[in-house]
Design a protein around this motif. Structure first.
Motif, PDB file in Angstrom:
ATOM      1  N   GLY A   1       0.800  -1.229   0.000  1.00 39.00           N
ATOM      2  CA  GLY A   1       0.000   0.000   0.000  1.00 39.00           C
ATOM      3  C   GLY A   1       0.822   1.262   0.000  1.00 39.00           C
TER       4      GLY A   1
ATOM      5  N   LYS B   1       3.450   1.681  -4.935  1.00 37.69           N
ATOM      6  CA  LYS B   1       4.270   1.139  -6.027  1.00 37.69           C
ATOM      7  C   LYS B   1       3.448   0.995  -7.306  1.00 37.69           C
ATOM      8  CE  LYS B   1       5.100  -2.545  -3.572  1.00 37.69           C
ATOM      9  NZ  LYS B   1       4.353  -2.202  -2.358  1.00 37.69           N
ATOM     10  N   SER B   2       2.276   0.381  -7.162  1.00 32.95           N
ATOM     11  CA  SER B   2       1.435   0.193  -8.345  1.00 32.95           C
ATOM     12  C   SER B   2       1.003   1.537  -8.909  1.00 32.95           C
ATOM     13  CB  SER B   2       0.202  -0.632  -7.998  1.00 32.95           C
ATOM     14  OG  SER B   2       0.574  -1.881  -7.485  1.00 32.95           O
ATOM     15  N   THR B   3       0.719   2.457  -7.993  1.00 25.20           N
ATOM     16  CA  THR B   3       0.338   3.798  -8.429  1.00 25.20           C
ATOM     17  C   THR B   3       1.441   4.403  -9.279  1.00 25.20           C
ATOM     18  OG1 THR B   3      -0.959   4.065  -6.434  1.00 25.20           O
ATOM     19  CG2 THR B   3      -0.352   6.063  -7.587  1.00 25.20           C
TER      20      THR B   3
ATOM     21  N   GLN C   1      -0.348  -6.174 -11.584  1.00 18.27           N
ATOM     22  CA  GLN C   1      -0.293  -7.015 -10.392  1.00 18.27           C
ATOM     23  C   GLN C   1      -1.238  -8.206 -10.532  1.00 18.27           C
ATOM     24  OE1 GLN C   1      -0.654  -4.539  -6.992  1.00 18.27           O
ATOM     25  NE2 GLN C   1       0.039  -6.094  -5.537  1.00 18.27           N
TER      26      GLN C   1
ATOM     27  N   GLN D   1     -10.455   0.913  -3.991  1.00 20.67           N
ATOM     28  CA  GLN D   1      -9.602   2.006  -3.529  1.00 20.67           C
ATOM     29  C   GLN D   1      -8.377   1.503  -2.778  1.00 20.67           C
ATOM     30  OE1 GLN D   1     -12.841   4.009  -1.450  1.00 20.67           O
ATOM     31  NE2 GLN D   1     -12.595   5.739  -2.841  1.00 20.67           N
TER      32      GLN D   1
ATOM     33  N   SER E   1      -4.848  -1.072  -2.455  1.00 18.79           N
ATOM     34  CA  SER E   1      -3.800  -1.692  -3.251  1.00 18.79           C
ATOM     35  C   SER E   1      -3.991  -3.206  -3.223  1.00 18.79           C
ATOM     36  CB  SER E   1      -2.437  -1.337  -2.676  1.00 18.79           C
ATOM     37  OG  SER E   1      -2.175  -2.138  -1.546  1.00 18.79           O
TER      38      SER E   1
ATOM     39  N   GLY F   1      -2.106  -5.667  -2.211  1.00 19.93           N
ATOM     40  CA  GLY F   1      -1.782  -6.308  -0.944  1.00 19.93           C
ATOM     41  C   GLY F   1      -2.812  -5.981   0.125  1.00 19.93           C
TER      42      GLY F   1
HETATM   43  N1  LIG Z   1      -8.310   4.080  -7.133  1.00 25.12           N
HETATM   44  C1  LIG Z   1      -7.932   4.422  -5.914  1.00 25.12           C
HETATM   45  N2  LIG Z   1      -8.720   5.225  -5.186  1.00 25.12           N
HETATM   46  C2  LIG Z   1      -8.369   5.589  -3.954  1.00 25.12           C
HETATM   47  N3  LIG Z   1      -7.232   5.203  -3.360  1.00 25.12           N
HETATM   48  C3  LIG Z   1      -6.409   4.384  -4.028  1.00 25.12           C
HETATM   49  C4  LIG Z   1      -6.709   3.958  -5.335  1.00 25.12           C
HETATM   50  N4  LIG Z   1      -5.713   3.157  -5.763  1.00 25.12           N
HETATM   51  C5  LIG Z   1      -4.819   3.086  -4.751  1.00 25.12           C
HETATM   52  N5  LIG Z   1      -5.235   3.822  -3.701  1.00 25.12           N
HETATM   53  C6  LIG Z   1      -4.524   4.017  -2.441  1.00 25.12           C
HETATM   54  O1  LIG Z   1      -3.226   4.399  -2.753  1.00 25.12           O
HETATM   55  C7  LIG Z   1      -2.288   3.773  -1.918  1.00 25.12           C
HETATM   56  C8  LIG Z   1      -1.207   3.102  -2.744  1.00 25.12           C
HETATM   57  O2  LIG Z   1      -1.767   2.064  -3.517  1.00 25.12           O
HETATM   58  P1  LIG Z   1      -0.905   1.161  -4.469  1.00 25.12           P
HETATM   59  O3  LIG Z   1      -1.818   0.241  -5.161  1.00 25.12           O
HETATM   60  O4  LIG Z   1      -0.054   2.025  -5.319  1.00 25.12           O
HETATM   61  O5  LIG Z   1      -0.004   0.369  -3.444  1.00 25.12           O
HETATM   62  P2  LIG Z   1       1.126  -0.700  -3.684  1.00 25.12           P
HETATM   63  O6  LIG Z   1       2.379  -0.121  -3.279  1.00 25.12           O
HETATM   64  O7  LIG Z   1       1.024  -1.214  -5.069  1.00 25.12           O
HETATM   65  O8  LIG Z   1       0.697  -1.820  -2.675  1.00 25.12           O
HETATM   66  P3  LIG Z   1       0.720  -3.400  -2.813  1.00 25.12           P
HETATM   67  O9  LIG Z   1       2.082  -3.838  -2.575  1.00 25.12           O
HETATM   68  O10 LIG Z   1      -0.186  -3.824  -1.723  1.00 25.12           O
HETATM   69  O11 LIG Z   1       0.212  -3.722  -4.167  1.00 25.12           O
HETATM   70  C9  LIG Z   1      -3.066   2.813  -1.048  1.00 25.12           C
HETATM   71  O12 LIG Z   1      -3.178   3.359   0.238  1.00 25.12           O
HETATM   72  C10 LIG Z   1      -4.421   2.731  -1.669  1.00 25.12           C
HETATM   73  O13 LIG Z   1      -5.419   2.666  -0.679  1.00 25.12           O
END
Ligand SMILES: Nc1ncnc2c1ncn2[C@@H]1O[C@H](COP(=O)(O)OP(=O)(O)OP(=O)(O)O)[C@@H](O)[C@H]1O
Ligand SMILES: Nc1ncnc2c1ncn2[C@@H]1O[C@H](COP(=O)(O)OP(=O)(O)OP(=O)(O)O)[C@@H](O)[C@H]1O
Ligand SMILES: [Mg+2]
Ligand SMILES: [Mg+2]
Lengths: 286, 261, 323, 286, 261
Positions: B46, B49-51, B79, E128, E130, E132
């Motif tokens: 969270g 990274k994916s963002t 992912q 909303q 990620s 994980g």
């Molecule tokens: N579409 C969305 N709307 C609102 N919040 C979002 C959205 N996508 C992601 N987030 C928030 O943004 C943050 C980062 O999300 P992201 O998916 O980039 O994490 P990550 O690093 O890929 O995590 P993981 O390792 O679990 O995949 C998280 O807190 C998530 O709740």
């Protein structure tokens, strides 16, 4: 090693069993498909006959099976009946095909171009709610007393439905697939063609089915507005049966309309099943 | 490393921020990937990274900052497998190579499927595969794309160690041959060290670059080698400290949000 | 031949005639079946059948047909809406054949109080006739279904059904529905509309033409009217044989013939005449104004009986007045 | 630490910016929604007026805006018009509500009970294709000349559509969610209520929209079959306008029907947007 | 081990086979889980692990053999998060506790969310989160179920090492407290050794039980402890041999299928 040969044996045995099952399955499946329909028809007939025997209404007001089926069978024997079915089906199919094309194009544009959607999106449902009779004057103005006038009304009936089906499908395309398409380099038309359209297929199919119903109803209405010489049609039959207060004739025509509707539904069902099988939507956890 | 800085970067993020509603997912991240560089991204679940990958791929717009890939072709592996359910496995892979003629495309797709150990599964459909197999199809599809930059989001997460090792080798080979720039997200620190030229550590909510570890071990590396283990341990320690430090913050922010919403 | 009304029309190569597969349109049914029109016109005859007035009027307005047999109401509507520019009535076709049929237990006008009587359509001639008749008899009605007698406009086919099930107590309807009510549902005739008109005549069907077509094709119009007159003569010469011809045509067009007894009764009740009975049309319009259904309409000029009278004169028959 | 406060600052600033954006956004969104519609209406009007000016048809054959709008505005000023709209809307809403209930129940049963589906599944589409006029005699037999007869026809028009929408939704419920529901201990009705129904909502909503169109069209036809004292209605108006060859009146009524259709569509659109927002189906990758 | 055999098993598979079309996914698998036992399942990608769990959960019918859970309540966590997109995160967790009164259910859901480090994310919706985070919600949901048997399919696959360690502890605690029987699929051999009483190795296509490793290390164990590493290495070796041995077979079978279909 011995495990492998063993596995192969099992697979072989199972394959045999499956082939067996399949052969039995075809007959079984057909039977499984047929008996509930037969039962349903039986129940409907029984209720109908029951109501008639109960004698609430005079037979010329509400004909019973014993009056309707002779009429129906007699008709089935006449060339004119089959011509009528042929004419109506031809009109339905051409009108529907045109509506499909138009619905596809309109749906595609409206669902993807924001301005068009804001401008015309709601108009589509508006048009859908417009009863066919409102279009007849315009149809006759534009196409005189030709078959095109009928087709026009059919298209106006069915196209909005088909477009709406597509739009719903597009709206509910999983974003992940859109993103995947985007990353694969698809943009606009390509994205539409390769991703959005296939993803919308179930909804589009549902829209087609509804569109068929609209097309058919509009056709039934249209066929009595423009009556073309030597072209007997089901819509005409239905109308005149009602006009002449011919209960048996009306019910016979209704049965024909119902049958055609059911056959068409079976076609859609086949398409739908194929789609669901491919997508891996099984029905076992019901 | 200095050599690469001189050349124009393949991917360049400058002060990139991303807000979701009032959740700050990324906060002024600056990062760049040189041509032919393999960068691994580590961070808690969270952390954004994916963002970050989405932003680089142009699937989302940053709330602030600038991103440039200088017109390079970007391929991405998500992912989740993100396969098209209406296509066969082979057709899914072929989707990445529309430019090629039919026959060649088909042959290449088979080749890529063989590479991910799914030879013969071409005519199946995604729903007939296991989770890991689907992920491998997605991998095959992303490798089949003729891209300059490859973004990969936990590509080997659902695979067993053995398959993973084999695919590490394949990925490294392709990266070498095609001189790809790779931005690779993983939770497996050893994997990051095994593959990366550089390992970048992201903090949690908001995501920021905390530290970068250049990996100067000679290739080919082995995941179970001692050097990899040593560096991985170092990075893991740092990561744990990072996660621990931000654990409280994360909780606080989230709680505050709940009150607000 | 898609000549739009505003384009200058060249001499037409065919005549497009509309009619309904109704017994009140027997003139057309008989004449077409017997080939009278085709023979007289000299150019191909193209016929269109309609199920209701509006479609026929729409077809005339759009230039899809040149002439049609039609009832009084659609003709008046077309005249009024086009401010007298679209159509003319050029000949009469049928008269009479409209009855108030009621349940057997109703014996007088007084018995109608509190009853439901059907008419084919709000504001059409039968509807007006019923309202005017009731008004004359001192019974109140209104257009919303209230009053001493409740008037329910509904399609004639539905009237057959609702009369049989007892939902309505009577109906003011044209043939063949009147006869069917009597024969099938044991209805009783309480009033023959003919009794209410001078000479016991009122129009039920006439022939209208598109003005523009008529202007451009006077000789075709004349031939059309000649055929019409000839057809009327044919029917009146041997009504029984004509009835059979008409019934055969009805069966061909609608899929079902009338029952012999209905056919006989209905055919007997209708008079086939070339006289459009102008007085009944204007009279009906006056009545409509009196019962509050219509604003006064100026029907002056709706008739153009010059050619009809020429044709009749050639046959040595009396001329017909358009007032 | 300094990074944290900094982040908080950023968040704060951004929050301000967002609030600003939101306020601006409401006006902006309204504007973005209104101008395309206005443009669309303008284009339609222009074409209409253009056709009229081109003089293909006489004004009594095809009335122009200058004839239609005075008629429309005059009507808008009369109590009777609003009563007609009220009566028609009341009938539409009651009929539709009943159809929804019936469609939901039938759809639920048919989609989940295999035998019922085999027996009656195709009948639903068959019924859908049956034109309203075929039902009038039966409606009157069953309900005499009452409003129930109209409602009956409306229900027969709309319920199949709604049922079909639900069935499509059920058929395309993602198997993974079904499995999740199963594992959570949901069976039959509970599985239906907690998993299948919510998952089918988009498709159900689409079915409702189509059902509304069917209901409305059936109603327009039904309102002239049973004319009830002191109950003017839009269907009646439409019918009489055509009966009187009143082009301006017909077009005015058509505009009213279209407007109502558009308003209803906007309601559906609002529901749909809410649904899509919740499900996270955004529209940015178009 | 002998103690547990005497008691009635929680889960018992006897000669279970599963055919998908003509693909033999499981071949006469016999396996049992004793009450309160923690069994980890290892195997190459596509070897039939998920299939096995599905069968135990009653989501699919075996083509042959018998499965019994003796009427026990079975909870399952899927390989994909499988959250309901129309519900908030909290409501998703609450779905597992319908029997409880509203207020209590809500409180418990919050508790479980806290446990998986998602306190405050209750009002958000799955999309909303990620990847994980979604997986952790699914974990919370499966833990919230009042079950006797817990089936888990790669529950920690998408998590960073740190979060994973914390959740290992939580899972172990809950397993202890509730005396759950757990059948746990993972690709991480150390994780298997860290958590399991027994590690079962499945071969590939067809899936068969190849070997079982009892783990007799004292709890609490640590993933990075030397003992865990040693046993994990032993198992990994065996696994690699297994994968290697079946690699060819898999290819052959698949190729044969392609010809047939
Ligand atoms: N579409 C969305 N709307 C609102 N919040 C979002 C959205 N996508 C992601 N987030 C928030 O943004 C943050 C980062 O999300 P992201 O998916 O980039 O994490 P990550 O690093 O890929 O995590 P993981 O390792 O679990 O995949 C998280 O807190 C998530 O709740
Ligand atoms: N619905 C299905 N139809 C046909 N084949 C299937 C289906 N589900 C699984 N299979 C096949 O069964 C085999 C085992 O699949 P399963 O999902 O059980 O593997 P797995 O051990 O969970 O793998 P992974 O670790 O990749 O998740 C695979 O070869 C897969 O292709
Ligand atoms: Mg992620
Ligand atoms: Mg699996």
């Amino acid at each position: 090693m011995s495990t492998d040969t063993h596995a192969a044996q099992i697979a072989g045995l199972d394959a045999l069993e499956i082939a067996e099952k399949r052969r039995g399955a075809l007959a079984g499946r057909l039977w499984a498909r047929v008996w509930p329909i037969t039962l349903a028809v039986g129940i409907v007939l029984a209720i109908w006959q029951g109501v008639v025997w109960a004698g609430f209404w005079e037979p010329w007001v509400f004909a019973g099976p014993s009056e309707v089926f002779p009429v129906l069978f007699e008709r089935l024997g006449t060339g004119e009946f089959w011509q009528a079915v042929g004419v109506t089906m031809r009109r339905a199919v051409t009108g529907f095909a045109a509506a499909m094309l138009i619905g596809l194009i309109v749906g595609a544009l409206v669902s993807r171009v924001k301005v068009l959607r804001a401008a015309f999106g709601s108009l589509i449902t508006g048009l859908q709610t417009m009863p066919s009779i409102a279009w007849f004057p315009l149809a006759i103005l534009l196409f005189k007393l030709s078959e095109s006038a009928i087709t026009f009304v059919v298209i106006l009936g069915a196209a909005p439905s088909i477009a709406n089906g597509l739009i719903t499908g597009v709206d509910y395309t999983p974003p992940l697939l859109l993103r995947a398409g985007h990353v694969l380099g698809f943009r606009r038309v390509q994205l539409y063609w390769h991703v959005i359209l296939p993803a919308s297929l179930p909804s589009f199919l549902a829209g087609l089915k509804q569109g068929w119903a609209f097309a058919w109803r509009s056709l039934m209405a249209g066929e009595i507005v423009v009556i073309i010489a030597n072209q007997p049609s089901l819509g005409e039959q239905l109308h005149y049966a009602r006009e002449l207060a011919d209960s048996a004739g009306l019910l016979a025509t209704m049965i024909v309309v119902l049958m055609i509707g059911i056959v068409i539904d079976l076609l859609f069902e086949a398409g739908d099943n194929a789609l669901r099988r491919r997508w891996g939507l099984r029905a076992d956890l019901r | 490393m200095t050599v690469q800085v001189d050349r124009q970067e393949s991917v360049r993020l400058e002060g990139v921020s991303k807000l979701y509603g009032d959740l700050l997912a990324l906060d002024k991240v600056s990062l760049s990937v040189a041509p032919g560089e393999f960068v691994c991204l580590l961070g808690a679940s969270g952390c954004g990274k994916s963002t970050l990958l989405s932003l680089v791929a142009g699937l989302d717009q940053p709330s602030g900052g600038a991103i440039s890939t200088a017109g390079r072709r970007v391929a991405m592996m998500f992912q989740e497998p993100a396969l098209f359910p209406w296509l066969t496995v082979r057709a899914n892979v072929e989707m990445a190579m529309r430019a090629l003629p039919r026959r060649e495309r088909r042959a290449k797709a088979e080749e890529f499927l063989e590479m991910v150990h799914l030879g013969g599964f071409g005519p199946k459909r995604p729903h007939q595969l296991s989770g890991g197999m689907r992920q491998r199809v997605a991998l095959a599809r992303s490798l089949a794309q003729d891209a300059d930059v490859l973004l990969m989001d936990e590509p080997f997460g659902a695979l067993d160690a053995m398959t993973r090792d084999l695919l590490h080798d394949e990925l490294e080979r392709i990266w070498r041959e095609r001189k790809l720039s790779v931005l690779f997200v993983t939770h497996n620190v050893r994997e990051a060290v095994r593959l990366g030229d550089r390992v970048v550590l992201l903090s949690s909510r908001p995501g920021k670059v905390v530290e970068e570890f250049p990996v100067e071990l000679a290739r080919p590396r082995r995941t179970d080698s001692a050097e990899v283990a040593t560096l991985a341990a170092r990075i893991t320690d740092q990561l744990k400290r990072e996660v621990a430090r931000h654990g409280d913050v994360a909780h606080k922010t989230a709680a505050a949000q709940e009150v607000r919403s | 031949g898609s000549s739009s009304p505003s384009a200058p029309a060249a001499a037409a190569k065919e005549v497009r005639l509309g009619y309904f597969p109704n017994i009140t349109h027997s003139t057309a049914l008989y004449g077409i079946e017997k080939g009278i029109y085709a023979k007289s016109l000299g150019v191909p005859l193209k016929t269109s059948t309609f199920n209701a007035g509006p479609a026929a009027i729409e077809a005339v307005f759009s230039g899809a047909i040149d002439a049609t047999y039609i009832g009084p109401n659609p003709a008046i509507n077309a005249w009024e809406k086009s401010k007298g520019k679209a159509i003319n009535i050029v000949a009469g076709a049928a008269s009479g054949g409209v009855y108030l049929v009621v349940k057997p237990e109703i014996n007088s006008v007084e018995d109608l109080k509190g009853k439901k009587i059907a008419t084919p359509q709000l504001g059409n001639t039968q509807d007006v006739a019923l309202r005017y008749w009731l008004q004359e008899k001192g019974l109140k009605t209104d257009t919303k279904g209230g009053g001493d007698v409740s008037i329910v406009p509904q399609e004639n086919s539905q009237t057959l059904q609702t009369f049989a099930t007892g939902d309505i107590d009577g109906a003011w309807v044209p043939e063949p529905f009147a006869s069917r009510l009597v024969i099938e549902s044991k209805g009783k005739i309480l009033q023959d509309e003919r009794e209410l008109w001078p000479n016991k005549q009122f129009v039920i069907t006439h022939l209208i033409v598109r003005q523009e077509w008529a202007k451009a094709n006077p000789d075709l119009l004349k031939k059309l009217i000649e055929a019409h007159v000839q057809s009327t003569e044919g029917i009146n010469a041997d009504p029984d044989a004509a009835a059979q011809v008409v019934n055969a045509s009805v069966e061909k067009l609608t899929g079902k013939p009338l029952k012999p007894e209905v056919l006989a009764s209905a055919f007997k009740n209708i008079t086939f005449t070339n006289d459009p009975i102008a007085a009944s049309l204007t009279g009906s319009a006056d009545h409509a104004v009196k019962v509050g259904l219509l604003k006064p309409v100026d029907l002056n000029g709706i008739y153009d009986l010059k050619i009809l009278n020429e044709v009749l004169a050639a046959k040595g028959q009396q001329s017909i007045k358009d007032k």
